[in-house]
Design a protein around this motif. Structure first.
Motif, PDB file in Angstrom:
ATOM      1  N   LEU A 172       0.831  -1.200   0.000  1.00 51.06           N
ATOM      2  CA  LEU A 172       0.000   0.000   0.000  1.00 51.06           C
ATOM      3  C   LEU A 172       0.868   1.252   0.000  1.00 51.06           C
ATOM      4  O   LEU A 172       1.956   1.268   0.564  1.00 51.06           O
ATOM      5  CB  LEU A 172      -0.915   0.017   1.230  1.00 51.06           C
ATOM      6  CG  LEU A 172      -1.913  -1.131   1.350  1.00 51.06           C
ATOM      7  CD1 LEU A 172      -2.664  -1.046   2.676  1.00 51.06           C
ATOM      8  CD2 LEU A 172      -2.896  -1.128   0.187  1.00 51.06           C
ATOM      9  N   SER A 173       0.374   2.292  -0.628  1.00 57.01           N
ATOM     10  CA  SER A 173       1.083   3.578  -0.665  1.00 57.01           C
ATOM     11  C   SER A 173       0.681   4.400   0.553  1.00 57.01           C
ATOM     12  O   SER A 173      -0.451   4.886   0.632  1.00 57.01           O
ATOM     13  CB  SER A 173       0.732   4.334  -1.946  1.00 57.01           C
ATOM     14  OG  SER A 173       1.181   5.670  -1.875  1.00 57.01           O
ATOM     15  N   LYS A 198     -11.476  -0.085   6.588  1.00 54.53           N
ATOM     16  CA  LYS A 198     -11.457  -1.324   5.803  1.00 54.53           C
ATOM     17  C   LYS A 198     -10.473  -1.255   4.647  1.00 54.53           C
ATOM     18  O   LYS A 198     -10.644  -1.913   3.634  1.00 54.53           O
ATOM     19  CB  LYS A 198     -12.859  -1.669   5.299  1.00 54.53           C
ATOM     20  CG  LYS A 198     -13.854  -1.912   6.430  1.00 54.53           C
ATOM     21  CD  LYS A 198     -15.245  -2.197   5.926  1.00 54.53           C
ATOM     22  CE  LYS A 198     -16.211  -2.377   7.095  1.00 54.53           C
ATOM     23  NZ  LYS A 198     -17.606  -2.564   6.665  1.00 54.53           N
ATOM     24  N   ILE A 199      -9.429  -0.452   4.823  1.00 56.50           N
ATOM     25  CA  ILE A 199      -8.325  -0.459   3.871  1.00 56.50           C
ATOM     26  C   ILE A 199      -7.478  -1.704   4.098  1.00 56.50           C
ATOM     27  O   ILE A 199      -6.900  -2.270   3.164  1.00 56.50           O
ATOM     28  CB  ILE A 199      -7.483   0.820   4.017  1.00 56.50           C
ATOM     29  CG1 ILE A 199      -8.323   2.045   3.630  1.00 56.50           C
ATOM     30  CG2 ILE A 199      -6.207   0.755   3.176  1.00 56.50           C
ATOM     31  CD1 ILE A 199      -7.642   3.376   3.881  1.00 56.50           C
ATOM     32  N   VAL A 208      -2.329  -8.633   9.313  1.00 59.69           N
ATOM     33  CA  VAL A 208      -3.164  -7.749   8.515  1.00 59.69           C
ATOM     34  C   VAL A 208      -2.769  -7.826   7.041  1.00 59.69           C
ATOM     35  O   VAL A 208      -1.598  -8.005   6.703  1.00 59.69           O
ATOM     36  CB  VAL A 208      -3.072  -6.284   9.005  1.00 59.69           C
ATOM     37  CG1 VAL A 208      -3.614  -6.163  10.410  1.00 59.69           C
ATOM     38  CG2 VAL A 208      -1.654  -5.752   8.912  1.00 59.69           C
ATOM     39  N   TYR A 209      -3.775  -7.706   6.198  1.00 63.66           N
ATOM     40  CA  TYR A 209      -3.584  -7.707   4.752  1.00 63.66           C
ATOM     41  C   TYR A 209      -4.395  -6.552   4.162  1.00 63.66           C
ATOM     42  O   TYR A 209      -5.415  -6.144   4.724  1.00 63.66           O
ATOM     43  CB  TYR A 209      -4.072  -9.014   4.126  1.00 63.66           C
ATOM     44  CG  TYR A 209      -3.399 -10.258   4.633  1.00 63.66           C
ATOM     45  CD1 TYR A 209      -2.237 -10.733   4.025  1.00 63.66           C
ATOM     46  CD2 TYR A 209      -3.933 -10.983   5.692  1.00 63.66           C
ATOM     47  CE1 TYR A 209      -1.618 -11.891   4.477  1.00 63.66           C
ATOM     48  CE2 TYR A 209      -3.324 -12.141   6.151  1.00 63.66           C
ATOM     49  CZ  TYR A 209      -2.164 -12.595   5.537  1.00 63.66           C
ATOM     50  OH  TYR A 209      -1.560 -13.742   5.987  1.00 63.66           O
ATOM     51  N   PRO A 210      -3.998  -6.044   3.010  1.00 57.80           N
ATOM     52  CA  PRO A 210      -4.858  -5.078   2.320  1.00 57.80           C
ATOM     53  C   PRO A 210      -6.165  -5.757   1.917  1.00 57.80           C
ATOM     54  O   PRO A 210      -6.170  -6.943   1.563  1.00 57.80           O
ATOM     55  CB  PRO A 210      -4.036  -4.686   1.086  1.00 57.80           C
ATOM     56  CG  PRO A 210      -2.630  -5.084   1.397  1.00 57.80           C
ATOM     57  CD  PRO A 210      -2.732  -6.280   2.280  1.00 57.80           C
ATOM     58  N   GLY A 219      -3.118   0.684  -3.543  1.00 59.93           N
ATOM     59  CA  GLY A 219      -1.976  -0.167  -3.840  1.00 59.93           C
ATOM     60  C   GLY A 219      -0.958   0.528  -4.726  1.00 59.93           C
ATOM     61  O   GLY A 219      -1.295   1.322  -5.598  1.00 59.93           O
ATOM     62  N   LYS A 220       0.313   0.208  -4.500  1.00 58.93           N
ATOM     63  CA  LYS A 220       1.374   0.753  -5.355  1.00 58.93           C
ATOM     64  C   LYS A 220       1.291   0.137  -6.745  1.00 58.93           C
ATOM     65  O   LYS A 220       1.459   0.825  -7.750  1.00 58.93           O
ATOM     66  CB  LYS A 220       2.746   0.459  -4.736  1.00 58.93           C
ATOM     67  CG  LYS A 220       2.966   1.082  -3.368  1.00 58.93           C
ATOM     68  CD  LYS A 220       4.280   0.599  -2.764  1.00 58.93           C
ATOM     69  CE  LYS A 220       4.483   1.143  -1.359  1.00 58.93           C
ATOM     70  NZ  LYS A 220       5.716   0.580  -0.722  1.00 58.93           N
TER      71      LYS A 220
END
Length: 417
Positions: A172-173, A198-199, A208-210, A219-220
């Motif tokens: 994630l950015s 909920k990101i 934790v996961y995206p 997301g990058k």
């Protein structure tokens, strides 16, 4: 999961259990000739519906290591991914690991560990059967047992809120997330703020996961973990989908806001802009950009991201644009009722886009709920003189937007600038 060689050796000694299955690999002359595909799908579904587990490929039922031929490892890995994608529903994405091992004859071989995580959904094989791993075997789920599993995982059917287990928090950015929240002042810890939004989501303890929507928006490089989440765009000089008329094609990737902006720029670049010949210039753009933007936003926001083998496709012809979006119409929605009913397959993704401003327009990507289709139909017809048309082809929704006729008898050719 089994993370060390010693752990793998101990598992081979004790044999199969509720988290482990041994499978030999029978290879044919052609790549598609492997161990029974449906049998592997059953094991994957059974683990996903239970607590997860690992399939040891290249190991006999009694724990004898036979290995997978090194020159066929890529074929076997591709086959496993294909089984998870096409023989399991919803698709299962396994984690594949190679492990060197000394076989019974003292020769070094490689076994393939296929790790299946506990699923977020209720899974079935391609023939519609539900299985669950019980001790060292599996059983078909039906009746009350199946109902309980659906009840247990019912919340998980909000797909865009589910964790993407192949991704990590580092995907994630942080800068983009900080810009999204702006100058918000809160005493909530940063991770809790992202969980509440909920990101990200927790799965199996404190890991934790995206989420699907979090990765698509923040997301990058979302396509690293969701390779189907992009727009395939192409331009044709004629009115037919033929490679002979192909002028230009490209894959529009990145987070969804960038995809939307890039897709609109793509149309601006390649649409016809004829003008009368007399003194002065008065352009007649082929398409109304507001209509095009709304159509692209709808496709990105409402496509079915659960269909992993399909992408959004956008084709520019000399007289029209066709946009294909994966996914059947949800619930009781019909082509006729789309203009008057809300269309929200990905509620979290829609929420993010309604709070994010376009760098081009300065307005939110989604400014009003439920009016997008009506906007496309009304403004599209007013601009071109012909109404846009929606059609459903299997599990794809197609939108056809007609171009405004040129004031000239012949059209200016499409060129790549």
């Amino acid at each position: 999961m089994l993370n060390t060689l010693e752990g793998i050796k101990r598992q081979l000694m004790v044999g199969e259990d509720s988290r482990t299955e041994f499978k030999e690999v029978a290879l044919g002359q052609r790549c598609e000739q492997f161990t029974d595909t449906e049998a592997i799908a059953v094991e994957m579904v059974a683990f996903a519906n239970a607590a997860g587990g690992t399939i040891f490929l290249g190991v006999s039922d009694d724990g004898i290591v036979q290995g997978v031929p090194c020159d066929r490892l890529r074929d076997v890995e591709s086959w496993i991914v294909d089984v998870g994608t096409n023989n399991c529903y919803p698709p299962i994405r396994p984690i594949l690991r190679r492990q060197q091992f000394i076989g019974p004859d003292g020769v070094e071989v490689v076994i393939l560990l296929v790790e299946i995580c506990r699923g977020s959904f209720v899974y079935a094989t391609s023939d519609g059967r539900h299985y669950e791993r019980v001790v060292s075997s599996k059983q078909i789920l039906a009746g009350a047992q199946l109902a309980r599993l659906f009840q247990e995982r019912g919340r998980a059917f909000v797909f865009d809120e589910q964790p993407v287990q192949a991704a990590t928090f580092d995907d994630l950015s942080q800068g983009k997330i900080e810009r999204y929240f702006g100058d918000i002042k809160t005493k909530i810890p940063w991770q809790n703020l992202l969980l509440n939004a909920k990101i990200i989501a927790k799965f199996e303890g404190d890991v934790v996961y995206p989420t699907v929507a979090g990765l698509l928006v923040f997301g990058k490089a979302p396509q690293d973990d969701m390779p189907h989440a992009y727009i395939e765009a192409a331009v044709y000089r004629g009115t037919h989908l033929t490679s002979d008329d192909l002028v230009h094609s490209e894959r529009i990737q990145g987070p969804v806001d960038r995809q939307i902006e890039s897709a609109v720029k793509f149309v601006r670049r390649f649409m016809l802009k004829p003008a009368p010949k007399p003194v002065g210039r008065n352009d007649y753009p082929q398409y109304d950009i507001r209509t095009i933007r709304e159509a692209i936003v709808n496709a990105v926001a409402h496509r079915d991201y659960l269909i992993t083998g399909s992408t959004i496709r956008m084709f520019l012809f000399s007289d029209r644009i066709e946009i294909y979006s994966p996914g059947e119409l949800p619930n009781t929605l019909t082509i006729e009722s789309m203009a008057y009913c809300a269309f929200r397959r990905n509620q979290l993704l829609v929420n993010f886009l309604s709070r994010m401003e376009s760098t081009t327009t300065g307005h939110a990507f989604i400014e009003s709920r439920g009016e997008g289709v009506r906007t496309i139909l009304e403004i599209g017809e007013a601009h071109a003189g012909r109404p846009p048309v929606y059609n459903l082809y299997g599990d794809e929704l197609m939108l056809k937007i007609w171009g405004k006729p040129s004031p000239h008898e012949t059209r200016e050719p499409i060129t790549e600038d």
